[in-house]
Scaffold this active site. Structure first.
Site, PDB file in Angstrom:
ATOM      1  N   GLY A   1       0.841  -1.206   0.000  1.00 63.14           N
ATOM      2  CA  GLY A   1       0.000   0.000   0.000  1.00 63.14           C
ATOM      3  C   GLY A   1       0.865   1.241   0.000  1.00 63.14           C
ATOM      4  O   GLY A   1       2.059   1.168  -0.300  1.00 63.14           O
ATOM      5  N   ASN A   2       0.282   2.369   0.320  1.00 62.83           N
ATOM      6  CA  ASN A   2       1.070   3.609   0.441  1.00 62.83           C
ATOM      7  C   ASN A   2       0.411   4.520   1.466  1.00 62.83           C
ATOM      8  O   ASN A   2      -0.634   4.181   2.019  1.00 62.83           O
ATOM      9  CB  ASN A   2       1.238   4.277  -0.929  1.00 62.83           C
ATOM     10  CG  ASN A   2      -0.098   4.628  -1.550  1.00 62.83           C
ATOM     11  OD1 ASN A   2      -0.830   5.435  -1.032  1.00 62.83           O
ATOM     12  ND2 ASN A   2      -0.419   3.965  -2.671  1.00 62.83           N
TER      13      ASN A   2
END
Ligand code: CTP
Length: 402
Positions: free
Chosen positions: A207-208
């Site tokens: 993810g980020n």
């Protein structure tokens, strides 16, 4: 809003703390704000806070005790371009409905020539009581605008209708009133927002740090201009503050593209603000990858679809597509390259070199490019203000003449 005179009436409810943010939004937008508080409102928020935020002494009594200076509710009523009462308690609503002029706020209300906006805040049972319902109907019959309370957790910890609408939303109502901005009425706007989560196994993902704040602020700003807005959003905590915004929740980039496809065809404007993961695990494990495996697991990645490029490449005439570029180096060149390669009409550049811009911040500093060059270079401002500016720009933007 610049130069507009706003009376902000505050009555005695827990939501009075939100009036400080509301006053600040009006002041930042260039309005002059005169706060009028009921005596009990001062139990919830101090006049010092409100006068510091507005730069004007708060009016609460009919006269100043030590000097005898008379505060004219009639003059105040004439001065105002709009009066906003937020929060409005059940008791103040009843007094306004029946003309019980026993404090400065109610006398000012009765003298006001300008449009009046009322944001009720109370417990759900008080809100639902036939007496309150009838009083609100009376206020509507006088031409007052009711900013309906939201559903949610109340000060009593009960869940229901009665929570004062968020300051941003009240601000939007006033903004629309002053700017008569319904330019996006009847238009559909699609916005991608937040991160994507690409599954590694049932409990892990790539993810980020995107929080979705900018995308949701854009959604609120577009809805405030009358647009029918759908946000296709990765996993985020943030929620829209405008009740008209629809949210479709997804996790992965592929799901995001799938959800966007039918919405894109109907949209007049598509804004791609999501931080989409560029790669995804080629073979996500169906059960949890265990630590005690003989081999060190290696992660094979494959490319995700480029949502902005895929959809923009099939844009129809008159449809406007806008991308975002978050860059650390060669910012302007990279942004221009993305604008062209993804067939976008506009791209909004955030530079991670600018402090206060990018993931998670409440502020942003952006430059907007069209194929012809820079169309706006906005200074550091809150994501909400930044979103309003971007949406204003889109409503005026004509790809043919630029
Ligand atoms: N975008 C998208 N789908 C992707 C990647 C990006 O829709 N798979 C969109 C973003 O929402 C944004 C724009 O494309 O509007 C640019 O995203 P960004 O991550 O800055 O660009 P990338 O093309 O991924 O390039 P890089 O990560 O190499 O900078």
């Amino acid at each position: 809003m610049r130069g507009k005179h706003i009376i902000l009436g505050i009555t005695g409810g827990i939501a009075a703390y939100k009036s400080a943010s509301l006053a600040r939004l009006f002041v930042k937008a260039g309005a002059e704000v005169q706060v009028v508080m009921t005596p009990s409102a001062k139990e919830f928020i101090t006049p010092v806070t409100m006068s510091a935020l507005t730069g004007k002494p708060v009016v609460s009594e009919f006269f100043t005790a030590n000097t005898g200076e008379w505060h004219s509710h009639v003059d105040l009523g004439l001065w105002a371009d709009a009066m906003v009462i937020a929060p409005a308690t059940a008791s103040s609503i009843a007094k306004m409905a029946h003309g019980v002029a026993d404090n400065m706020l109610i006398t000012t209300y009765l003298s006001a020539k300008a449009p009046v906006f009322i944001a009720p805040a109370m417990d759900l049972d008080m809100m639902a009581h036939p007496s309150t319902v009838a009083n609100i109907e009376l206020l509507k019959s006088y031409g007052n605008h009711i900013i309906e309370p939201a559903e949610g957790e109340l000060a009593s910890h009960l869940i229901g209708k009665g929570r004062m609408e968020e300051p941003e939303r009240i601000f939007d109502v006033l903004y629309r009133f002053f700017n008569d901005t319904d330019e996006l009425a009847g238009k559909k706007v699609l916005i991608t927002a937040g991160p994507t989560y690409e599954p590694i196994d049932p409990v892990r993902f790539i993810g980020n740090y995107s929080t979705g704040k900018m995308g949701y602020a854009l959604a609120d700003a577009a809805a405030a201009r009358g647009a029918e807005v759908t946000v296709v959003s990765g996993p985020v905590e943030v929620k829209p503050s405008h009740p008209g915004v629809k949210v479709v929740k997804v996790e992965s980039a592929r799901q995001m593209l799938e959800a966007c496809e039918p919405l894109f065809d109907e949209a007049s404007i598509a804004i791609f603000s999501a931080a989409v993961a560029d790669y995804t695990p080629a073979h996500p494990a169906t059960s949890k990858i265990k630590r005690e495996t003989t081999d060190l697991p290696s992660l094979e990645l494959v490319k995700n679809p480029d949502i902005a490029a895929t959809l923009s490449s099939r844009k129809r005439p008159g449809q406007l597509t806008v991308g975002f570029a978050l860059e650390t180096d060669n910012e302007a060149d990279n942004a221009r390259h993305k604008l062209a390669s993804k067939h976008l009409d506009l791209i909004v550049l955030n530079s991670l070199r600018d402090s206060g811009a990018g993931f998670g911040c409440d502020t942003n500093k952006v430059t907007v490019f069209s194929p012809q060059g820079v169309v706006a270079d906005l200074p550091l401002k809150s994501k909400q203000e930044c979103a309003r500016d971007i949406i204003s720009l889109l409503t005026r933007y004509d790809p043919i003449t630029h």
